[in-house]
Motif scaffolding. Structure first.
Motif, PDB file in Angstrom:
ATOM      1  N   LEU A   1       0.811  -1.198   0.000  1.00  0.00           N
ATOM      2  CA  LEU A   1       0.000   0.000   0.000  1.00  0.00           C
ATOM      3  C   LEU A   1       0.856   1.264   0.000  1.00  0.00           C
ATOM      4  O   LEU A   1       1.010   1.893   1.042  1.00  0.00           O
ATOM      5  CB  LEU A   1      -0.926   0.026   1.219  1.00  0.00           C
ATOM      6  N   PRO A   2       1.361   1.620  -1.173  1.00  0.00           N
ATOM      7  CA  PRO A   2       2.103   2.884  -1.244  1.00  0.00           C
ATOM      8  C   PRO A   2       1.198   4.055  -0.882  1.00  0.00           C
ATOM      9  O   PRO A   2       1.671   5.086  -0.405  1.00  0.00           O
ATOM     10  CB  PRO A   2       2.539   2.956  -2.705  1.00  0.00           C
ATOM     11  N   GLU A   3      -0.083   3.863  -1.058  1.00  0.00           N
ATOM     12  CA  GLU A   3      -1.047   4.907  -0.704  1.00  0.00           C
ATOM     13  C   GLU A   3      -0.955   5.252   0.764  1.00  0.00           C
ATOM     14  O   GLU A   3      -1.042   6.410   1.149  1.00  0.00           O
ATOM     15  CB  GLU A   3      -2.470   4.429  -1.002  1.00  0.00           C
ATOM     16  N   ARG A   4      -0.780   4.217   1.594  1.00  0.00           N
ATOM     17  CA  ARG A   4      -0.729   4.461   3.032  1.00  0.00           C
ATOM     18  C   ARG A   4       0.502   5.258   3.400  1.00  0.00           C
ATOM     19  O   ARG A   4       0.457   6.141   4.250  1.00  0.00           O
ATOM     20  CB  ARG A   4      -0.716   3.124   3.783  1.00  0.00           C
TER      21      ARG A   4
ATOM     22  N   GLU B   1       1.984   7.361   1.469  1.00  0.00           N
ATOM     23  CA  GLU B   1       1.709   8.716   1.019  1.00  0.00           C
ATOM     24  C   GLU B   1       0.793   9.430   1.998  1.00  0.00           C
ATOM     25  O   GLU B   1       0.948  10.619   2.264  1.00  0.00           O
ATOM     26  CB  GLU B   1       1.065   8.678  -0.376  1.00  0.00           C
ATOM     27  N   GLU B   2      -0.157   8.677   2.512  1.00  0.00           N
ATOM     28  CA  GLU B   2      -1.094   9.252   3.481  1.00  0.00           C
ATOM     29  C   GLU B   2      -0.340   9.716   4.719  1.00  0.00           C
ATOM     30  O   GLU B   2      -0.576  10.801   5.242  1.00  0.00           O
ATOM     31  CB  GLU B   2      -2.133   8.201   3.859  1.00  0.00           C
TER      32      GLU B   2
ATOM     33  N   LYS C   1       2.732  10.603   4.906  1.00  0.00           N
ATOM     34  CA  LYS C   1       3.499  11.803   4.541  1.00  0.00           C
ATOM     35  C   LYS C   1       2.633  13.042   4.649  1.00  0.00           C
ATOM     36  O   LYS C   1       3.031  14.073   5.153  1.00  0.00           O
ATOM     37  CB  LYS C   1       3.964  11.665   3.078  1.00  0.00           C
ATOM     38  N   LEU C   2       1.421  12.910   4.098  1.00  0.00           N
ATOM     39  CA  LEU C   2       0.514  14.040   4.062  1.00  0.00           C
ATOM     40  C   LEU C   2       0.101  14.458   5.455  1.00  0.00           C
ATOM     41  O   LEU C   2       0.062  15.636   5.797  1.00  0.00           O
ATOM     42  CB  LEU C   2      -0.729  13.678   3.240  1.00  0.00           C
TER      43      LEU C   2
ATOM     44  N   LYS D   1       2.596  16.485   7.180  1.00  0.00           N
ATOM     45  CA  LYS D   1       2.675  17.877   6.758  1.00  0.00           C
ATOM     46  C   LYS D   1       1.493  18.701   7.225  1.00  0.00           C
ATOM     47  O   LYS D   1       1.605  19.886   7.506  1.00  0.00           O
ATOM     48  CB  LYS D   1       2.731  17.952   5.227  1.00  0.00           C
TER      49      LYS D   1
ATOM     50  N   LEU E   1      -5.402  17.506   9.283  1.00  0.00           N
ATOM     51  CA  LEU E   1      -6.137  16.700   8.300  1.00  0.00           C
ATOM     52  C   LEU E   1      -6.944  15.631   8.998  1.00  0.00           C
ATOM     53  O   LEU E   1      -6.484  15.025   9.950  1.00  0.00           O
ATOM     54  CB  LEU E   1      -5.124  16.027   7.379  1.00  0.00           C
TER      55      LEU E   1
ATOM     56  N   TYR F   1     -14.560  17.277  -1.268  1.00  0.00           N
ATOM     57  CA  TYR F   1     -13.428  17.032  -0.371  1.00  0.00           C
ATOM     58  C   TYR F   1     -13.273  18.189   0.583  1.00  0.00           C
ATOM     59  O   TYR F   1     -12.254  18.828   0.645  1.00  0.00           O
ATOM     60  CB  TYR F   1     -12.132  16.843  -1.170  1.00  0.00           C
TER      61      TYR F   1
ATOM     62  N   LEU G   1     -10.391  18.027   3.183  1.00  0.00           N
ATOM     63  CA  LEU G   1      -9.075  18.109   2.589  1.00  0.00           C
ATOM     64  C   LEU G   1      -8.732  19.534   2.204  1.00  0.00           C
ATOM     65  O   LEU G   1      -7.655  20.021   2.472  1.00  0.00           O
ATOM     66  CB  LEU G   1      -9.005  17.227   1.352  1.00  0.00           C
TER      67      LEU G   1
ATOM     68  N   LYS H   1      -5.789  21.902   3.778  1.00  0.00           N
ATOM     69  CA  LYS H   1      -4.668  22.294   2.936  1.00  0.00           C
ATOM     70  C   LYS H   1      -4.209  23.693   3.293  1.00  0.00           C
ATOM     71  O   LYS H   1      -3.077  24.045   3.103  1.00  0.00           O
ATOM     72  CB  LYS H   1      -5.085  22.290   1.466  1.00  0.00           C
TER      73      LYS H   1
END
Lengths: 437, 138
Positions: free
Chosen positions: B28-31, B33-34, B36-37, B40, B44, B67, B70, B74
């Motif tokens: 799960l590269p998505e996780r 990335e999540e 990481k987000l 930052k 969120l 969204y 989100l 941001k």
């Protein structure tokens, strides 16, 4: 084997916002190709008649007509600017000598008539050739005016203006197979119009919740079935497609079919819903299948099967590990379109770095090509491109980190009968042809 | 002997667990990335009355995307939103404020926070249609 054919537009890198291409569409015969831009202008290209001598390529597309379709407006009541950007163009099938198309911005749809004039009357008695009136006392003889040939003039005139029916932004228009009605869809509602009647439309889908606090999804695209005039589909930001039958009831809030691929809950992440949002939905020419485009993939659905797509093609799976930055630079919200070829055997969609992808449904082979001025000699065969996801980059491959995310191909179109494609980069239109021999 | 075994076993388990997490992140590269987000943008995921935000976007005439959480987290002001919502009370307040300010020559500053700089019809940029022919036709 795809070859470069033509490129239209300015060479310079400094792109004026008005020149950003926002829609591309071939007409039903493929003879005409229309583009719309952010400046509200429409440019129509016409394919020149096939040159019998030069049999190795099909006719080139040259400018046929250009006109200002929409202008910027200001809604004083809501203190809102209404952009003149053309969101969609749809051609009507040709019924007489003139051509008709529908073009829409966020709020207003217009029916344009494009007609040719190649003769003009000459020899009036009371008027000079330049239009000035003659002094009747100087007229000594009478003559009968005749039609004389003139240089071809192509005129575009707005025949109908369908306004004030959408509170939210129009994202789709679709002409019914009855050729009398069409639908227009915004974020929350879909309206049905008659092409002759501009002062009213029927609302056929309304997903606005009574309490706006409960809003969870919006309509992203809608299209009529190519053969069944009672059937249409609309896609949502949550990755679902609903098929509706207008015979069931006047308001089609209850779908006849719901197409949704079940998601593995353990795979769910923060980005799941965003990347599942469908940016485009297109029926196959046969009407048996429909194609949807979400952020990372293209899916083909059989209308007889609702629980999952029959085919899934990964457009740029390597972006899955870049979702964080794509979210930060807003690219994750880019709306890519997709299209079928005339025989429904190949589908095409755009990507970043001016790449676009084609998937052959029969051979299961796919190819990545680039729209770039580097290969702009006519009949130059396009070299397939490859993106290297990680690890060792082979020669000729491009790494994910070198991709230019500002160079996106959102709009592509395929000639309805031949292997000619139109690919729009930010401000240029490329036309490619399949090698004939 | 038994002590040694006890020591070994916990180490083995940790090793397995580690492998498990790594596998998960690989699948799960998505996780990743999540994560990481979220690093930052820590706010969120918290619900700041999301649909109010969606509604605002609807009223502002910008294309909605669902969204709300989100976008707010941001912290980036909505792009291409030049128009601001106002009612007559705000309008009059702003007009009074505006009299003291120099009217901007090219229209409202996109970077100003909403509510402080409400444009009057006079200082909206005159949007003329493109009289220039499209470069595609050139």
């Amino acid at each position: 084997m795809w070859c470069f054919s033509q490129v239209k537009g300015a060479v310079d890198d400094d792109v004026a916002e008005a020149d950003i291409i926002s829609t591309v569409e071939f007409n039903h015969s493929g003879e005409l190709l229309a583009t719309g831009d952010k400046g509200g202008r429409v440019v129509i290209f016409q394919q020149e008649q096939e040159n019998k001598i030069q049999s190795h390529s099909r006719g080139e597309y040259n400018v046929y007509s250009t006109f200002q379709s929409h202008e910027p407006e200001f809604d004083y009541l809501k203190s809102l600017e209404i952009e003149e950007k053309i969101n969609k163009i749809r051609w009507l099938p040709q019924k007489n000598a003139a051509q008709f198309l529908l073009s829409t911005n966020d709020k207003t749809i217009k029916l344009w008539k494009i007609s040719e004039r190649d003769k003009r009357p000459e020899g009036y008695n009371l008027k000079e050739e330049d239009g000035r009136y003659r002094d009747p006392t100087t007229v000594t003889t009478l003559r009968v005016p005749v039609f004389r040939p003139m240089d071809l003039m192509v005129e575009a005139s707005p025949r109908r203006i369908f306004a004030n029916a959408h509170t939210y932004h129009i994202n789709s228009i679709s002409i019914n197979s009855d050729y009398e009605t069409y639908l227009s869809a915004d974020d929350l509602r879909i309206n049905l119009w008659h092409l002759e009647i501009t002062d009213r439309s029927f609302n056929i889908v309304d997903i606005k919740p009574a309490n706006m606090e409960e809003l969870t999804e919006v309509i992203t695209a809608a299209e009529f079935h190519p053969n069944s005039c009672n059937t249409f589909v609309y896609s949502s930001s949550k990755g679902t497609i609903r098929l509706c039958d207008m015979r069931a009831s006047a308001l089609c809030d209850r779908h006849s079919k719901l197409f949704e691929e079940p998601e593995d809950p353990s795979n769910r992440s923060f980005f799941s819903e965003i990347i599942s949002s469908i940016s485009d939905v297109k029926f196959s020419h046969s009407g048996r299948y429909m194609m949807t485009r979400d952020y990372l993939s293209v899916k083909i659905w059989d209308l007889n099967m609702e629980n999952r797509p029959v085919e899934t093609y990964q457009v740029h799976e390597y972006l899955r590990s870049k979702l964080c930055s794509l979210y930060e630079n807003d690219c994750i919200f880019d709306k890519f379109e997709c299209c079928w070829n005339g025989s429904d055997s190949v589908v095409m969609t755009g990507s970043y770095n001016n790449f676009f992808r084609m998937f052959d449904r029969n051979t299961k082979r796919d190819i990545t090509l680039e729209a770039s001025r580097e290969n702009n000699k006519p009949r130059t065969v396009l070299k397939p491109r490859k993106v290297c996801a990680s690890g060792k980059r082979k020669k000729d491959e491009i790494s994910v980190d070198s991709l230019d995310f500002n160079k996106k191909i959102l709009h592509t179109a395929w000639h309805p009968k031949e292997n000619i494609i139109a690919v729009a980069t930010t401000n240029n239109l490329y036309i490619f042809q399949d090698k004939v021999n | 002997m038994s002590q040694k075994q006890d020591e070994e076993n916990p180490a083995e388990e940790t090793g397995e667990e580690k492998q498990d997490t790594q596998e998960k992140e690989g699948i799960l590269p998505e996780r990743a990335e999540e994560a990481k987000l979220k690093a930052k943008y820590p706010s969120l995921g918290q619900k700041p009355g999301g649909s109010d935000f969606l509604m605002k976007r609807l009223q502002k005439g910008v294309s909605i995307i669902s969204y709300p959480l989100l976008l707010e987290s941001k912290g980036i002001l909505m792009k291409s939103v030049e128009q601001k919502y106002f009612d007559s009370g705000d309008y009059n307040m702003a007009k009074a404020k505006m009299k003291n300010k120099q009217l901007p020559s090219t229209g409202p500053d996109k970077n100003l926070v909403t509510g402080d700089h409400i444009p009057t019809p006079q200082d909206l940029p005159q949007r003329k249609s493109s009289l220039v022919t499209s470069k595609l036709a050139g």
